[in-house]
Design an enzyme around this catalytic site. Structure first.
Site, mmCIF file in Angstrom:
data_model
loop_
_atom_site.group_PDB
_atom_site.id
_atom_site.type_symbol
_atom_site.label_atom_id
_atom_site.label_comp_id
_atom_site.label_asym_id
_atom_site.label_seq_id
_atom_site.Cartn_x
_atom_site.Cartn_y
_atom_site.Cartn_z
ATOM 1 N N THR A 162 -30.516 10.901 7.964
ATOM 2 C CA THR A 162 -29.268 10.795 7.213
ATOM 3 C C THR A 162 -28.409 9.639 7.729
ATOM 4 O OG1 THR A 162 -27.147 11.924 6.855
ATOM 5 C CG2 THR A 162 -28.348 12.578 8.804
ATOM 6 N N ASP A 163 -27.566 9.127 6.843
ATOM 7 C CA ASP A 163 -26.644 8.059 7.265
ATOM 8 C C ASP A 163 -25.618 8.562 8.284
ATOM 9 O OD1 ASP A 163 -25.111 9.610 5.534
ATOM 10 O OD2 ASP A 163 -24.474 7.955 4.250
ATOM 11 N N GLU A 164 -25.450 9.909 8.334
ATOM 12 C CA GLU A 164 -24.440 10.468 9.265
ATOM 13 C C GLU A 164 -24.751 10.165 10.715
ATOM 14 O OE1 GLU A 164 -22.889 14.308 8.916
ATOM 15 O OE2 GLU A 164 -22.986 14.381 6.746
ATOM 16 N N LYS A 171 -29.591 15.546 13.977
ATOM 17 C CA LYS A 171 -30.446 14.618 13.204
ATOM 18 C C LYS A 171 -30.701 13.338 14.007
ATOM 19 C CE LYS A 171 -31.746 15.104 9.440
ATOM 20 N NZ LYS A 171 -32.971 15.767 8.908
ATOM 21 N N TYR A 210 -24.340 18.788 13.382
ATOM 22 C CA TYR A 210 -25.433 18.495 12.440
ATOM 23 C C TYR A 210 -25.941 17.080 12.644
ATOM 24 C CZ TYR A 210 -27.488 16.628 8.150
ATOM 25 O OH TYR A 210 -28.300 15.962 7.264
HETATM 26 P P1 NAD Z 1 -31.306 22.019 2.032
HETATM 27 O O1 NAD Z 1 -30.443 22.754 2.997
HETATM 28 O O2 NAD Z 1 -31.063 22.160 0.569
HETATM 29 O O3 NAD Z 1 -32.845 22.413 2.276
HETATM 30 C C1 NAD Z 1 -33.381 22.569 3.552
HETATM 31 C C2 NAD Z 1 -34.688 23.358 3.416
HETATM 32 O O4 NAD Z 1 -35.264 23.484 4.720
HETATM 33 C C3 NAD Z 1 -34.495 24.781 2.869
HETATM 34 O O5 NAD Z 1 -35.462 25.059 1.883
HETATM 35 C C4 NAD Z 1 -34.714 25.669 4.092
HETATM 36 O O6 NAD Z 1 -35.250 26.941 3.783
HETATM 37 C C5 NAD Z 1 -35.696 24.830 4.898
HETATM 38 N N1 NAD Z 1 -35.664 25.133 6.333
HETATM 39 C C6 NAD Z 1 -34.560 25.262 7.120
HETATM 40 N N2 NAD Z 1 -34.935 25.577 8.375
HETATM 41 C C7 NAD Z 1 -36.292 25.598 8.383
HETATM 42 C C8 NAD Z 1 -37.264 25.840 9.382
HETATM 43 N N3 NAD Z 1 -36.910 26.128 10.642
HETATM 44 N N4 NAD Z 1 -38.574 25.771 9.049
HETATM 45 C C9 NAD Z 1 -38.951 25.493 7.774
HETATM 46 N N5 NAD Z 1 -38.070 25.291 6.769
HETATM 47 C C10 NAD Z 1 -36.757 25.330 7.081
HETATM 48 O O7 NAD Z 1 -31.253 20.502 2.479
HETATM 49 P P2 NAD Z 1 -31.339 19.165 1.607
HETATM 50 O O8 NAD Z 1 -29.989 18.787 1.160
HETATM 51 O O9 NAD Z 1 -32.437 19.297 0.619
HETATM 52 O O10 NAD Z 1 -31.758 18.121 2.752
HETATM 53 C C11 NAD Z 1 -33.139 17.891 3.044
HETATM 54 C C12 NAD Z 1 -33.231 16.903 4.180
HETATM 55 O O11 NAD Z 1 -32.583 15.695 3.819
HETATM 56 C C13 NAD Z 1 -32.561 17.358 5.466
HETATM 57 O O12 NAD Z 1 -33.367 16.963 6.546
HETATM 58 C C14 NAD Z 1 -31.226 16.609 5.487
HETATM 59 O O13 NAD Z 1 -30.807 16.387 6.814
HETATM 60 C C15 NAD Z 1 -31.606 15.329 4.786
HETATM 61 N N6 NAD Z 1 -30.521 14.637 4.038
HETATM 62 C C16 NAD Z 1 -29.815 15.312 3.082
HETATM 63 C C17 NAD Z 1 -28.846 14.625 2.344
HETATM 64 C C18 NAD Z 1 -28.043 15.313 1.250
HETATM 65 O O14 NAD Z 1 -27.115 14.696 0.735
HETATM 66 N N7 NAD Z 1 -28.357 16.539 0.857
HETATM 67 C C19 NAD Z 1 -28.603 13.276 2.602
HETATM 68 C C20 NAD Z 1 -29.323 12.630 3.615
HETATM 69 C C21 NAD Z 1 -30.297 13.340 4.309
HETATM 70 O O1 DAU Z 2 -24.348 11.617 4.158
HETATM 71 C C1 DAU Z 2 -25.466 12.446 4.071
HETATM 72 C C2 DAU Z 2 -25.079 13.887 4.306
HETATM 73 O O2 DAU Z 2 -24.386 14.322 3.146
HETATM 74 C C3 DAU Z 2 -26.277 14.778 4.576
HETATM 75 O O3 DAU Z 2 -26.901 14.386 5.771
HETATM 76 C C4 DAU Z 2 -25.868 16.249 4.666
HETATM 77 O O4 DAU Z 2 -27.019 17.085 4.799
HETATM 78 C C5 DAU Z 2 -25.134 16.618 3.390
HETATM 79 O O5 DAU Z 2 -24.665 17.956 3.488
HETATM 80 C C6 DAU Z 2 -23.961 15.656 3.156
HETATM 81 O O6 DAU Z 2 -22.937 15.849 4.162
HETATM 82 P P1 DAU Z 2 -21.380 15.816 3.772
HETATM 83 O O7 DAU Z 2 -20.637 16.542 4.815
HETATM 84 O O8 DAU Z 2 -20.951 14.445 3.418
HETATM 85 O O9 DAU Z 2 -21.463 16.668 2.392
HETATM 86 P P2 DAU Z 2 -20.546 17.856 1.798
HETATM 87 O O10 DAU Z 2 -21.016 18.082 0.402
HETATM 88 O O11 DAU Z 2 -20.462 19.014 2.712
HETATM 89 O O12 DAU Z 2 -19.121 17.168 1.748
HETATM 90 C C7 DAU Z 2 -18.900 15.954 1.065
HETATM 91 C C8 DAU Z 2 -17.458 15.556 1.312
HETATM 92 O O13 DAU Z 2 -16.605 16.493 0.638
HETATM 93 C C9 DAU Z 2 -17.048 15.595 2.760
HETATM 94 O O14 DAU Z 2 -16.125 14.539 3.005
HETATM 95 C C10 DAU Z 2 -16.344 16.935 2.923
HETATM 96 C C11 DAU Z 2 -15.712 17.135 1.559
HETATM 97 N N1 DAU Z 2 -15.593 18.539 1.106
HETATM 98 C C12 DAU Z 2 -16.696 19.309 1.127
HETATM 99 C C13 DAU Z 2 -16.645 20.627 0.713
HETATM 100 C C14 DAU Z 2 -17.879 21.505 0.755
HETATM 101 C C15 DAU Z 2 -14.373 19.018 0.639
HETATM 102 O O15 DAU Z 2 -13.376 18.280 0.592
HETATM 103 N N2 DAU Z 2 -14.328 20.304 0.203
HETATM 104 C C16 DAU Z 2 -15.400 21.148 0.238
HETATM 105 O O16 DAU Z 2 -15.274 22.341 -0.139
#
Ligand code: NAD
Ligand code: DAU
Length: 352
Positions: free
Chosen positions: A140-142, A169, A165
């Site tokens: 992730t970019d985080e 990562k 988190y």
């Molecule tokens: P998500 O939370 O929707 O899905 C995560 C999945 O992993 C779930 O199906 C969960 O059951 C499974 N899981 C959790 N713990 C596990 C374990 N111990 N063993 C096997 N499976 C397990 O997450 P997402 O948003 O689909 O993100 C997927 C990946 O992409 C993550 O690695 C996250 O860090 C990365 N990522 C997400 C975003 C985003 O915006 N959602 C952005 C950048 C990177």
């Molecule tokens: O940048 C990539 C990341 O994006 C991934 O690595 C993470 O897995 C994914 O969860 C996401 O993280 P963020 O913290 O950016 O996403 P989230 O949807 O939780 O929040 C997006 C922004 O909105 C953040 O600045 C927090 C804000 N927010 C979020 C929630 C849930 C609110 O203001 N209110 C809310 O209720």
């Protein structure tokens, strides 16, 4: 013909990726392993349940023996590791599971892959090295931390994670890198910005706001709502991962972003407007501790070296996404009511 082990394929991005790959490569086999935590939902995959190139196995990436058995049973060529605890707010309340899943789980996968792929490139006489293998870590970019008003994340920046988190990562990225340097594991790491699209768990900003808005509930905006995220459609992200999997230079890190910076409050107002609701629903709440102010991805490396481009416009993507949630109210309702967990329990035993 390749066999790809996808971990976390019942989650948001993983389920979109499994379907993208089955569609694009009719001669690939996809083995999806997922622990089915609260974030895993097999309903995301019901369209492909009967695809003969697809196998689901309930497994935790930390469960060494089970992962070993899976590698023994299937001739795995590539691993795409999505499995993770992914929600920042949860990591602030309960950090430990982020470390065990995101760090130890990744190390277990690397170790078992190393064993089955017979990696030992430092040993020039090793004859059994399995060709064409790759371990792709979805990061992730985080991990780069937060930006000020200007600048963008580039792959060479130091990692400066600000919450449990992103620290987990970043740690996983370092372990992956170490397996490349020490054992010659053919790896890539992708670092992506915020995804949006169908099947996102309604704890994340966009689906949470859509769901609350539809129900006339308060829309909780953290702090001043001026934090910036660089939004990318999940299907565009899946294509980028496929590009890195097949064309990425071994050992390299690739940023993936949407060239689409938006302030949270603007996203919330857009959702309100699209759904025809009132801005009175907006409720400013206490800010997230350690809240990163701004993320923005520099895509230059992946676009110039691998030829991938973020093709969706946000206007089209967000409209389609809102429509998807409107057309799939039951999907959200099953999550909110917990029914999807009961469905798993009846199929796969206890879910934790
Ligand atoms: P998500 O939370 O929707 O899905 C995560 C999945 O992993 C779930 O199906 C969960 O059951 C499974 N899981 C959790 N713990 C596990 C374990 N111990 N063993 C096997 N499976 C397990 O997450 P997402 O948003 O689909 O993100 C997927 C990946 O992409 C993550 O690695 C996250 O860090 C990365 N990522 C997400 C975003 C985003 O915006 N959602 C952005 C950048 C990177
Ligand atoms: O940048 C990539 C990341 O994006 C991934 O690595 C993470 O897995 C994914 O969860 C996401 O993280 P963020 O913290 O950016 O996403 P989230 O949807 O939780 O929040 C997006 C922004 O909105 C953040 O600045 C927090 C804000 N927010 C979020 C929630 C849930 C609110 O203001 N209110 C809310 O209720």
């Amino acid at each position: 013909m390749k066999t790809i082990l996808v971990t976390g394929g019942a989650g948001f991005i993983g389920s979109n990726f499994v379907k993208t790959m089955l569609d694009k490569y009719p001669n690939y086999k996809i083995i999806n392993i997922d622990a089915l935590t609260y974030a895993g939902n097999l309903e995301n995959l019901k369209d492909i349940d009967y695809n003969e190139n697809y196998t689901f196995i309930k497994a935790d990436i930390r469960a060494r023996q089970k992962i070993d058995k899976i590698f023994e049973t299937y001739d795995i060529d590539m691993v795409v590791n999505f499995a993770a605890e992914s929600h920042v707010d949860r990591s602030i309340v309960e950090p430990e599971i982020f470390l065990t899943t995101n760090v130890i789980g990744t190390q277990v996968l690397l170790d078992i892959a190393k064993k089955h792929w017979n990696l030992n490139p430092k040993d020039k006489y090793c004859k059994e090295y399995k060709e064409g293998v790759k371990f792709l870590q979805v990061s992730t970019d985080e991990v780069y931390g937060a930006l000020g008003k200007t600048g963008m994340f580039v792959e060479t920046m130091p990692l400066m994670p600000n919450n449990p988190y992103s620290a987990s990562k970043a740690s996983a990225d370092m372990i992956v890198r170490s397996y490349y340097e020490t054992f010659g594991m053919p790896i890539n790491i992708t670092r992506c910005s915020n995804n949006y699209g169908p099947y996102q768990f309604p704890e994340k900003l966009i689906p949470l706001m859509i769901n609350n808005c539809l129900k006339g509930k308060e829309l909780p905006v953290y702090g001043d709502g001026m934090q910036i995220r660089d939004w990318l459609h999940v299907l565009v992200h899946c294509i980028a991962i496929d590009t890195v999997l097949h064309k990425g230079v071994v050992g390299e890190v690739y940023n993936i972003g949407g060239n689409n910076e938006k302030a949270n409050i603007d996203i919330v107002k857009l959702i309100i407007k699209t759904l025809g609701k009132s801005e009175d629903l907006i409720t400013y709440v206490k800010d997230r501790p350690g809240h990163d102010r701004r993320y923005a991805i520099d895509n230059t490396k992946i676009t110039t070296e691998l030829g991938w481009e973020p093709q969706y416009t946000f206007e089209k993507g967000i409209k389609e996404t809102i429509d998807w949630y409107l057309d799939n109210i039951d999907w959200i309702e099953n999550i909110v009511s917990g029914d999807y967990m009961r469905y798993y329990e009846s199929m796969y035993g206890e879910v934790y």
